[in-house]
Design a protein around this motif. Sequence first.
Motif, PDB file in Angstrom:
ATOM      1  N   GLY A   1      18.921  -7.522 -40.013  1.00 41.01           N
ATOM      2  CA  GLY A   1      18.295  -6.601 -40.945  1.00 41.01           C
ATOM      3  C   GLY A   1      18.295  -5.186 -40.399  1.00 41.01           C
ATOM      4  O   GLY A   1      19.218  -4.752 -39.707  1.00 41.01           O
ATOM      5  N   ALA A   2      17.227  -4.470 -40.690  1.00 44.87           N
ATOM      6  CA  ALA A   2      17.143  -3.061 -40.272  1.00 44.87           C
ATOM      7  C   ALA A   2      16.551  -2.903 -38.885  1.00 44.87           C
ATOM      8  O   ALA A   2      16.357  -1.778 -38.420  1.00 44.87           O
ATOM      9  CB  ALA A   2      16.303  -2.283 -41.282  1.00 44.87           C
ATOM     10  N   ILE A   3      16.251  -4.026 -38.230  1.00 42.87           N
ATOM     11  CA  ILE A   3      15.596  -3.953 -36.923  1.00 42.87           C
ATOM     12  C   ILE A   3      16.417  -4.703 -35.877  1.00 42.87           C
ATOM     13  O   ILE A   3      16.832  -5.845 -36.089  1.00 42.87           O
ATOM     14  CB  ILE A   3      14.175  -4.541 -36.990  1.00 42.87           C
ATOM     15  CG1 ILE A   3      13.283  -3.660 -37.879  1.00 42.87           C
ATOM     16  CG2 ILE A   3      13.569  -4.656 -35.603  1.00 42.87           C
ATOM     17  CD1 ILE A   3      11.876  -4.154 -38.005  1.00 42.87           C
ATOM     18  N   TYR A   4      16.660  -4.023 -34.766  1.00 40.93           N
ATOM     19  CA  TYR A   4      17.291  -4.637 -33.596  1.00 40.93           C
ATOM     20  C   TYR A   4      16.412  -4.288 -32.402  1.00 40.93           C
ATOM     21  O   TYR A   4      16.425  -3.154 -31.918  1.00 40.93           O
ATOM     22  CB  TYR A   4      18.705  -4.111 -33.390  1.00 40.93           C
ATOM     23  CG  TYR A   4      19.386  -4.661 -32.161  1.00 40.93           C
ATOM     24  CD1 TYR A   4      20.053  -5.878 -32.194  1.00 40.93           C
ATOM     25  CD2 TYR A   4      19.342  -3.960 -30.952  1.00 40.93           C
ATOM     26  CE1 TYR A   4      20.664  -6.396 -31.055  1.00 40.93           C
ATOM     27  CE2 TYR A   4      19.944  -4.462 -29.815  1.00 40.93           C
ATOM     28  CZ  TYR A   4      20.613  -5.682 -29.871  1.00 40.93           C
ATOM     29  OH  TYR A   4      21.200  -6.194 -28.748  1.00 40.93           O
ATOM     30  N   LEU A   5      15.619  -5.265 -31.960  1.00 39.52           N
ATOM     31  CA  LEU A   5      14.642  -4.989 -30.914  1.00 39.52           C
ATOM     32  C   LEU A   5      14.542  -6.137 -29.925  1.00 39.52           C
ATOM     33  O   LEU A   5      14.650  -7.311 -30.295  1.00 39.52           O
ATOM     34  CB  LEU A   5      13.244  -4.772 -31.516  1.00 39.52           C
ATOM     35  CG  LEU A   5      12.940  -3.449 -32.217  1.00 39.52           C
ATOM     36  CD1 LEU A   5      11.522  -3.482 -32.748  1.00 39.52           C
ATOM     37  CD2 LEU A   5      13.131  -2.274 -31.278  1.00 39.52           C
ATOM     38  N   HIS A   6      14.313  -5.775 -28.693  1.00 36.68           N
ATOM     39  CA  HIS A   6      13.905  -6.716 -27.656  1.00 36.68           C
ATOM     40  C   HIS A   6      12.629  -6.145 -27.057  1.00 36.68           C
ATOM     41  O   HIS A   6      12.642  -5.044 -26.491  1.00 36.68           O
ATOM     42  CB  HIS A   6      14.992  -6.875 -26.595  1.00 36.68           C
ATOM     43  CG  HIS A   6      16.249  -7.499 -27.114  1.00 36.68           C
ATOM     44  ND1 HIS A   6      16.378  -8.848 -27.308  1.00 36.68           N
ATOM     45  CD2 HIS A   6      17.418  -6.949 -27.528  1.00 36.68           C
ATOM     46  CE1 HIS A   6      17.576  -9.120 -27.793  1.00 36.68           C
ATOM     47  NE2 HIS A   6      18.229  -7.974 -27.947  1.00 36.68           N
ATOM     48  N   SER A   7      11.530  -6.869 -27.191  1.00 39.54           N
ATOM     49  CA  SER A   7      10.250  -6.326 -26.740  1.00 39.54           C
ATOM     50  C   SER A   7       9.394  -7.407 -26.088  1.00 39.54           C
ATOM     51  O   SER A   7       9.469  -8.588 -26.437  1.00 39.54           O
ATOM     52  CB  SER A   7       9.487  -5.702 -27.916  1.00 39.54           C
ATOM     53  OG  SER A   7       9.280  -6.663 -28.940  1.00 39.54           O
ATOM     54  N   VAL A   8       8.581  -6.968 -25.142  1.00 40.15           N
ATOM     55  CA  VAL A   8       7.645  -7.845 -24.437  1.00 40.15           C
ATOM     56  C   VAL A   8       6.302  -7.136 -24.377  1.00 40.15           C
ATOM     57  O   VAL A   8       6.234  -5.935 -24.083  1.00 40.15           O
ATOM     58  CB  VAL A   8       8.125  -8.170 -23.005  1.00 40.15           C
ATOM     59  CG1 VAL A   8       7.119  -9.083 -22.313  1.00 40.15           C
ATOM     60  CG2 VAL A   8       9.505  -8.808 -23.022  1.00 40.15           C
ATOM     61  N   TYR A   9       5.227  -7.884 -24.661  1.00 40.34           N
ATOM     62  CA  TYR A   9       3.870  -7.354 -24.618  1.00 40.34           C
ATOM     63  C   TYR A   9       3.067  -8.218 -23.642  1.00 40.34           C
ATOM     64  O   TYR A   9       2.981  -9.431 -23.809  1.00 40.34           O
ATOM     65  CB  TYR A   9       3.251  -7.369 -26.009  1.00 40.34           C
ATOM     66  CG  TYR A   9       4.115  -6.655 -27.025  1.00 40.34           C
ATOM     67  CD1 TYR A   9       3.955  -5.302 -27.276  1.00 40.34           C
ATOM     68  CD2 TYR A   9       5.129  -7.348 -27.696  1.00 40.34           C
ATOM     69  CE1 TYR A   9       4.779  -4.642 -28.177  1.00 40.34           C
ATOM     70  CE2 TYR A   9       5.956  -6.692 -28.592  1.00 40.34           C
ATOM     71  CZ  TYR A   9       5.775  -5.346 -28.830  1.00 40.34           C
ATOM     72  OH  TYR A   9       6.601  -4.704 -29.709  1.00 40.34           O
ATOM     73  N   ARG A  10       2.485  -7.571 -22.633  1.00 34.23           N
ATOM     74  CA  ARG A  10       1.791  -8.310 -21.581  1.00 34.23           C
ATOM     75  C   ARG A  10       0.300  -7.966 -21.570  1.00 34.23           C
ATOM     76  O   ARG A  10      -0.077  -6.847 -21.873  1.00 34.23           O
ATOM     77  CB  ARG A  10       2.405  -7.992 -20.217  1.00 34.23           C
ATOM     78  CG  ARG A  10       3.856  -8.436 -20.082  1.00 34.23           C
ATOM     79  CD  ARG A  10       4.400  -8.120 -18.698  1.00 34.23           C
ATOM     80  NE  ARG A  10       5.770  -8.592 -18.533  1.00 34.23           N
ATOM     81  CZ  ARG A  10       6.848  -7.907 -18.872  1.00 34.23           C
ATOM     82  NH1 ARG A  10       6.702  -6.680 -19.387  1.00 34.23           N
ATOM     83  NH2 ARG A  10       8.048  -8.400 -18.697  1.00 34.23           N
TER      84      ARG A  10
ATOM     85  N   GLY B   1      15.654  -0.915 -28.423  1.00 30.72           N
ATOM     86  CA  GLY B   1      16.415  -1.309 -29.594  1.00 30.72           C
ATOM     87  C   GLY B   1      16.501  -0.205 -30.611  1.00 30.72           C
ATOM     88  O   GLY B   1      16.442   0.982 -30.273  1.00 30.72           O
ATOM     89  N   LYS B   2      16.639  -0.615 -31.892  1.00 28.50           N
ATOM     90  CA  LYS B   2      16.734   0.330 -32.989  1.00 28.50           C
ATOM     91  C   LYS B   2      15.902  -0.146 -34.168  1.00 28.50           C
ATOM     92  O   LYS B   2      15.803  -1.346 -34.424  1.00 28.50           O
ATOM     93  CB  LYS B   2      18.192   0.496 -33.445  1.00 28.50           C
ATOM     94  CG  LYS B   2      19.094   1.185 -32.444  1.00 28.50           C
ATOM     95  CD  LYS B   2      20.499   1.361 -33.015  1.00 28.50           C
ATOM     96  CE  LYS B   2      21.402   2.088 -32.033  1.00 28.50           C
ATOM     97  NZ  LYS B   2      22.772   2.279 -32.584  1.00 28.50           N
ATOM     98  N   ILE B   3      15.297   0.820 -34.870  1.00 26.53           N
ATOM     99  CA  ILE B   3      14.554   0.545 -36.091  1.00 26.53           C
ATOM    100  C   ILE B   3      15.105   1.460 -37.176  1.00 26.53           C
ATOM    101  O   ILE B   3      15.026   2.689 -37.060  1.00 26.53           O
ATOM    102  CB  ILE B   3      13.043   0.789 -35.903  1.00 26.53           C
ATOM    103  CG1 ILE B   3      12.450  -0.257 -34.959  1.00 26.53           C
ATOM    104  CG2 ILE B   3      12.318   0.739 -37.239  1.00 26.53           C
ATOM    105  CD1 ILE B   3      10.958  -0.113 -34.738  1.00 26.53           C
ATOM    106  N   MET B   4      15.671   0.843 -38.227  1.00 26.65           N
ATOM    107  CA  MET B   4      16.261   1.626 -39.317  1.00 26.65           C
ATOM    108  C   MET B   4      17.205   2.686 -38.770  1.00 26.65           C
ATOM    109  O   MET B   4      17.135   3.865 -39.124  1.00 26.65           O
ATOM    110  CB  MET B   4      15.158   2.255 -40.180  1.00 26.65           C
ATOM    111  CG  MET B   4      14.278   1.235 -40.876  1.00 26.65           C
ATOM    112  SD  MET B   4      12.989   2.024 -41.889  1.00 26.65           S
ATOM    113  CE  MET B   4      12.209   0.557 -42.600  1.00 26.65           C
ATOM    114  N   MET B   5      18.064   2.264 -37.857  1.00 26.40           N
ATOM    115  CA  MET B   5      19.103   3.103 -37.252  1.00 26.40           C
ATOM    116  C   MET B   5      18.560   4.136 -36.268  1.00 26.40           C
ATOM    117  O   MET B   5      19.316   4.917 -35.697  1.00 26.40           O
ATOM    118  CB  MET B   5      19.922   3.821 -38.332  1.00 26.40           C
ATOM    119  CG  MET B   5      20.573   2.893 -39.330  1.00 26.40           C
ATOM    120  SD  MET B   5      21.641   1.646 -38.525  1.00 26.40           S
ATOM    121  CE  MET B   5      22.930   2.686 -37.845  1.00 26.40           C
TER     122      MET B   5
END
Length: 253
Positions: free
Chosen positions: A80-89, A132-136
């Motif tokens: 979709g419009a989101i390409y993300l790799h995220s971690v929340y600690r 990553g990217k959000i909406m380009m």
Amino acid sequence: MDRNFIIRLMLLLGVALQGESAKLPSFLKVCYRDSPNLNTCARQSFEALRPRLMEGIPELFIPSMEPLVVPQVKMDQDSGAIYLHSVYRNVKVTGISKHSVNELRLEPSKLKFIVSLTFPKLHMESAYSIKGKIMMMPLLGDGHCQVDLINITMRTELIGQEYQKDGANYLKMNEVNVKYELSDVKIHLDNLFNGDKALGDRMNEFLNENWKALAEEVRPLMTRALKDILSSSVDKLFSSFSYDVLLPKGKGK
């Protein structure tokens, strides 16, 4: 979220863990599956447990819900419009104690358990790492984040199936359905783009202005993650206690 959340969920449903092998605290209210007042009992059980749930129940190995602390949450999406790799600690969630019950219903004949809760505001803080990217638009950061979820309602439906083990009836979950809605989101990510304040301010502004579209983009990911967590934890709970212990027969008044 962790496995203790599911144990708290079962307590919210009015389930009292009892049996010859368990010595339960006297404040737990037993609800019987054949009672015509089962759902009333479930509500009463919840109201009686609410203060203890907020503080934690050591006898049942339940930690404090205010705040609720989650060691780590990972969120990865590449569609979709989101390409993300995220971690929340070290995620800390406050505001759980302010919830209201919209629906709390047990249907033993269908082996169905339903609970719907509304939280006026959930405040979350954590350390984060995201790329990553959000909406380009590129998104990169590593620091502290704060998120406020406003007027969030979560409805969970569990549907089970009985099976025999060691001469007793047990349940396993065939379906776990989760739906949620919310009215607003406020988010702030510190130290975006290696501390570039101008870029960081613009990205935070973009995230807050476009939260509705972003929330819909990540909804399948969030729903799938919640279902996986619920399924795993509920199955572990139900494999440890028989159905007759979790929701006994008798005294159906």
